[in-house]
Design a protein around this motif. Structure first.
Motif, mmCIF file in Angstrom:
data_model
loop_
_atom_site.group_PDB
_atom_site.id
_atom_site.type_symbol
_atom_site.label_atom_id
_atom_site.label_comp_id
_atom_site.label_asym_id
_atom_site.label_seq_id
_atom_site.Cartn_x
_atom_site.Cartn_y
_atom_site.Cartn_z
ATOM 1 N N LYS A 189 -12.940 31.834 -4.851
ATOM 2 C CA LYS A 189 -13.594 30.908 -3.924
ATOM 3 C C LYS A 189 -12.673 30.576 -2.758
ATOM 4 C CE LYS A 189 -16.546 28.655 -7.363
ATOM 5 N NZ LYS A 189 -16.978 27.345 -7.930
ATOM 6 N N THR A 194 -12.805 22.817 -22.299
ATOM 7 C CA THR A 194 -13.863 22.081 -23.022
ATOM 8 C C THR A 194 -13.626 22.141 -24.519
ATOM 9 O OG1 THR A 194 -15.233 24.056 -23.053
ATOM 10 C CG2 THR A 194 -15.580 22.502 -21.253
ATOM 11 N N GLN A 244 -13.743 17.980 -14.895
ATOM 12 C CA GLN A 244 -14.681 18.941 -15.439
ATOM 13 C C GLN A 244 -14.149 20.351 -15.223
ATOM 14 O OE1 GLN A 244 -17.270 17.886 -17.260
ATOM 15 N NE2 GLN A 244 -16.476 15.835 -16.832
ATOM 16 N N PRO A 245 -14.664 21.332 -15.965
ATOM 17 C CA PRO A 245 -14.193 22.712 -15.781
ATOM 18 C C PRO A 245 -14.293 23.189 -14.327
ATOM 19 C CG PRO A 245 -15.421 22.540 -17.809
ATOM 20 C CD PRO A 245 -15.557 21.209 -17.130
ATOM 21 N N ASP A 246 -15.285 22.725 -13.588
ATOM 22 C CA ASP A 246 -15.423 23.126 -12.183
ATOM 23 C C ASP A 246 -14.294 22.595 -11.309
ATOM 24 O OD1 ASP A 246 -19.075 23.063 -11.877
ATOM 25 O OD2 ASP A 246 -17.678 24.545 -12.693
ATOM 26 N N ASP A 247 -13.546 21.637 -11.809
ATOM 27 C CA ASP A 247 -12.413 21.096 -11.047
ATOM 28 C C ASP A 247 -11.162 21.953 -11.178
ATOM 29 O OD1 ASP A 247 -13.524 17.878 -12.094
ATOM 30 O OD2 ASP A 247 -13.745 18.736 -10.083
ATOM 31 N N ALA A 261 -8.537 24.522 -10.497
ATOM 32 C CA ALA A 261 -8.184 25.171 -9.234
ATOM 33 C C ALA A 261 -6.696 24.960 -8.975
ATOM 34 C CB ALA A 261 -8.979 24.578 -8.077
ATOM 35 N N ALA A 266 -10.248 27.592 -6.090
ATOM 36 C CA ALA A 266 -10.499 28.192 -7.397
ATOM 37 C C ALA A 266 -10.542 29.707 -7.237
ATOM 38 C CB ALA A 266 -11.818 27.674 -7.956
ATOM 39 N N PHE A 289 -18.301 15.947 -3.938
ATOM 40 C CA PHE A 289 -18.222 16.304 -5.359
ATOM 41 C C PHE A 289 -17.120 15.549 -6.112
ATOM 42 C CE2 PHE A 289 -14.511 18.848 -4.663
ATOM 43 C CZ PHE A 289 -14.714 19.514 -3.470
ATOM 44 N N ASN A 349 -5.943 22.995 -14.756
ATOM 45 C CA ASN A 349 -6.862 23.686 -15.649
ATOM 46 C C ASN A 349 -7.573 22.671 -16.531
ATOM 47 O OD1 ASN A 349 -6.374 26.486 -14.959
ATOM 48 N ND2 ASN A 349 -4.353 26.192 -15.851
#
Length: 119
Positions: free
Chosen positions: A43, A119, A87-90, A92, A40, A63, A116
């Motif tokens: 990161k 939400t 989820q948005p955290d995925d 990358a 991401a 995760f 991407n």
């Protein structure tokens, strides 16, 4: 020359699913494992899932357990990453990699495919 090519990334709503594909070609026939990693913005690249080519044992990052599934098509020299409940955290760039039998780590990498999640 060894090569892997990812496909299947895109834009998906949170809670949705995507299936990534990775095709290996060239001198990748002596594979120990194929795996998926992601990076991401801002990161470091992190491990997502992998599969031992002999026997098919799978490994997952904590995760993604219960949400992502790695599978393969032996005939097509291909691995897949089924991603559910995104989820948005995925979000990358997802990379596919091969560890060949003479390598101590993953030594053939694809260019990546963007995922991407909105939400």
């Amino acid at each position: 020359q060894a090569r892997v090519q990812e496909s299947g990334g895109g834009l998906v709503q949170a809670g949705g699913s995507l299936r990534l594909s990775c095709a290996a070609s060239g001198r990748t026939f002596s594979k120990v494992a194929m795996g998926w990693f992601r990076q991401a913005p801002g990161k470091e690249r992190e491990f997502v899932a992998s599969m031992r080519w002999s026997g098919g044992t799978t490994y997952y990052a904590d995760f993604v357990k219960g949400r992502f599934t790695i599978s393969r098509n032996l005939a097509g020299n291909t691995v897949y990453l089924q991603m559910n409940s995104l989820q948005p955290d995925d979000a990358a760039v997802y990379y596919c990699a091969v560890q060949r039998v003479w390598a101590t780590k993953y030594d053939v990498w694809g260019q990546g495919t963007q995922v991407n999640v909105y939400t």
